[in-house]
Design a protein around this motif. Sequence first.
Motif, mmCIF file in Angstrom:
data_model
loop_
_atom_site.group_PDB
_atom_site.id
_atom_site.type_symbol
_atom_site.label_atom_id
_atom_site.label_comp_id
_atom_site.label_asym_id
_atom_site.label_seq_id
_atom_site.Cartn_x
_atom_site.Cartn_y
_atom_site.Cartn_z
ATOM 1 N N SER A 85 34.482 34.107 18.862
ATOM 2 C CA SER A 85 34.301 32.881 19.623
ATOM 3 C C SER A 85 35.511 31.963 19.447
ATOM 4 O O SER A 85 36.056 31.836 18.361
ATOM 5 N N SER A 86 35.936 31.312 20.537
ATOM 6 C CA SER A 86 37.051 30.376 20.455
ATOM 7 C C SER A 86 36.583 28.932 20.430
ATOM 8 O O SER A 86 37.366 28.018 20.282
ATOM 9 N N CYS A 118 39.363 32.865 15.139
ATOM 10 C CA CYS A 118 39.869 32.712 16.504
ATOM 11 C C CYS A 118 39.493 31.362 17.113
ATOM 12 O O CYS A 118 39.767 31.113 18.291
ATOM 13 N N LEU A 119 38.881 30.499 16.319
ATOM 14 C CA LEU A 119 38.425 29.215 16.840
ATOM 15 C C LEU A 119 39.583 28.365 17.355
ATOM 16 O O LEU A 119 40.623 28.241 16.713
ATOM 17 N N LYS A 120 39.370 27.774 18.525
ATOM 18 C CA LYS A 120 40.306 26.796 19.072
ATOM 19 C C LYS A 120 39.685 25.407 19.146
ATOM 20 O O LYS A 120 40.403 24.412 19.133
ATOM 21 N N VAL A 121 38.341 25.369 19.223
ATOM 22 C CA VAL A 121 37.625 24.098 19.310
ATOM 23 C C VAL A 121 36.518 24.089 18.267
ATOM 24 O O VAL A 121 35.697 25.004 18.229
ATOM 25 N N LEU A 122 36.499 23.076 17.423
ATOM 26 C CA LEU A 122 35.465 22.944 16.393
ATOM 27 C C LEU A 122 34.918 21.525 16.421
ATOM 28 O O LEU A 122 35.655 20.553 16.238
ATOM 29 N N SER A 123 33.610 21.402 16.657
ATOM 30 C CA SER A 123 32.962 20.099 16.671
ATOM 31 C C SER A 123 31.910 20.034 15.573
ATOM 32 O O SER A 123 30.967 20.827 15.543
ATOM 33 N N LEU A 124 32.100 19.088 14.646
ATOM 34 C CA LEU A 124 31.122 18.808 13.586
ATOM 35 C C LEU A 124 30.626 17.375 13.735
ATOM 36 O O LEU A 124 30.389 16.665 12.765
ATOM 37 N N TYR A 125 30.479 16.981 14.974
ATOM 38 C CA TYR A 125 30.030 15.635 15.338
ATOM 39 C C TYR A 125 28.701 15.288 14.677
ATOM 40 O O TYR A 125 27.733 16.036 14.756
ATOM 41 N N HIS A 126 28.679 14.162 13.990
ATOM 42 C CA HIS A 126 27.451 13.578 13.427
ATOM 43 C C HIS A 126 26.844 14.403 12.293
ATOM 44 O O HIS A 126 25.647 14.307 12.014
ATOM 45 N N TYR A 127 27.641 15.216 11.607
ATOM 46 C CA TYR A 127 27.124 15.959 10.460
ATOM 47 C C TYR A 127 27.367 15.199 9.165
ATOM 48 O O TYR A 127 28.401 14.551 8.998
ATOM 49 N N LYS A 140 44.009 29.114 12.174
ATOM 50 C CA LYS A 140 45.363 28.816 12.608
ATOM 51 C C LYS A 140 45.483 28.508 14.093
ATOM 52 O O LYS A 140 46.456 27.895 14.525
ATOM 53 N N LEU A 141 44.495 28.936 14.888
ATOM 54 C CA LEU A 141 44.558 28.701 16.329
ATOM 55 C C LEU A 141 43.869 27.404 16.739
ATOM 56 O O LEU A 141 43.850 27.061 17.922
ATOM 57 N N LEU A 142 43.314 26.691 15.775
ATOM 58 C CA LEU A 142 42.523 25.499 16.075
ATOM 59 C C LEU A 142 43.365 24.438 16.792
ATOM 60 O O LEU A 142 44.455 24.083 16.355
ATOM 61 N N ARG A 143 42.818 23.944 17.908
ATOM 62 C CA ARG A 143 43.510 22.921 18.691
ATOM 63 C C ARG A 143 42.748 21.602 18.749
ATOM 64 O O ARG A 143 43.358 20.541 18.884
ATOM 65 N N HIS A 144 41.422 21.664 18.659
ATOM 66 C CA HIS A 144 40.608 20.456 18.789
ATOM 67 C C HIS A 144 39.596 20.409 17.646
ATOM 68 O O HIS A 144 38.790 21.326 17.491
ATOM 69 N N TYR A 163 49.090 23.846 12.575
ATOM 70 C CA TYR A 163 50.227 23.426 13.387
ATOM 71 C C TYR A 163 49.953 23.405 14.887
ATOM 72 O O TYR A 163 50.748 22.843 15.649
ATOM 73 N N ASN A 164 48.841 24.002 15.316
ATOM 74 C CA ASN A 164 48.524 24.023 16.746
ATOM 75 C C ASN A 164 47.555 22.927 17.169
ATOM 76 O O ASN A 164 47.229 22.814 18.350
#
Length: 403
Positions: A85-86, A118-127, A140-144, A163-164
């Motif tokens: 999952s990205s 392979c994650l590019k977007v990670l949301s831990l909103y309100h945790y 390493k591919l994380l962008r958001h 760095y990304n």
Amino acid sequence: MHALIPSCCTSFSLSNAKFGSKLKDLTTKFEKIVKDKNDLGLIDKSNVKFEKRRESTPLYDQSRVYGRDAEKERISQLLLGGETSSQLTLYSGIEKDFSGTRMLSYDVLHTILPKFKCLKVLSLYHYAISELPNNINVLKLLRHLDLSWSHITRLPDSATTLYNIQTLILYQCSHLVELPKEIKNLIELHKLDLDYTKRLLEMPSGIHSLTKLQTLSKFIVSKGDKHQIRELQGLTRLRGKLSIYGLDNVQDIKDVRSANLKGKEGLDDIALIWSNEFYDSRNTKLEMQVLDLLEPNKNLKVIKIESYGGNEFSSWLGNPCFANLESVTLLRCKKCKSLPSLGKLSVLKYMRVKGNDGVERVGPEFFSGSKSFPMLDTLEFDNMTLTISKVYELIDPSHHTNE
């Protein structure tokens, strides 16, 4: 199913339609319970001896987190979508506390999360998490990365090797006390949202290296040569909102000139904030020079000036060239004896003046002629020695009150 029905019930005749209907409903409910039991994989553990529960850590309340061992792994796979999952947004499946904050187990955060390389977007909103795993840099591919409304206190140093990354959202992280010292390494960063991080009192040096930044909602000028307002000089792409705190810590007026707010045409919402402590060492003359040199660009829509220690406001504040200026807020500028001339601001709709103790009257210069404030619909004076009758007399000279 019939084994679950009391034997006494079988002796009654089912010819009675009403009783038969109720019995049918009862049977249906029993069947649903059995089906739910099977679907959920529930087993009878009445004779099983449970091991002592592992002690909770400050990061989470283990007793309120769904998922244990194999079940937790299964939940993770269902919720997270596998290692390929990205995009990962954790929402359901984890219990919330009374405030709506989501609870997350230590194992999910520190053991399972780093597997999604392979994650590019990670949301831990309100945790309710106070830290990220130290090995967050394996993503390493994380962008958001969205940590808004979390309990995060600081980011691990390893986060500065992502760095990304382009977006880092720390909005409403009220427990955040510092940013990583090497945040300057995140040269691909486009958005750094620090709004409502009330415990963050200092910026790391090197922010000027983030030349791709378009959103920097908060900048703090703190004491010392390495944390000065000149860091804003190279951030020419900034747009939207910028709040500058700690302007009473400015030491060299040249630094303010270097910041060049006037040249940052994308900024349309600016807050200029000094310390709310009016101690004797505050330099009134210097603060007036600072405000003069912080003149924004002509695309400005919203301006707030708070705890300014000068004796008067800068002339640019009422300049009719600010043809888009809709909102002006002046808070606790206690030494100013008069208000700026704002009447010629053609689209000004909202004005709030609060805690400006030094202003005793509002003179004609405030209104700038007979055709002043053509669009104003909200005017608020609060916590001031100014009497409202004096305002009425200026709006309508025929109005008089007996004082």
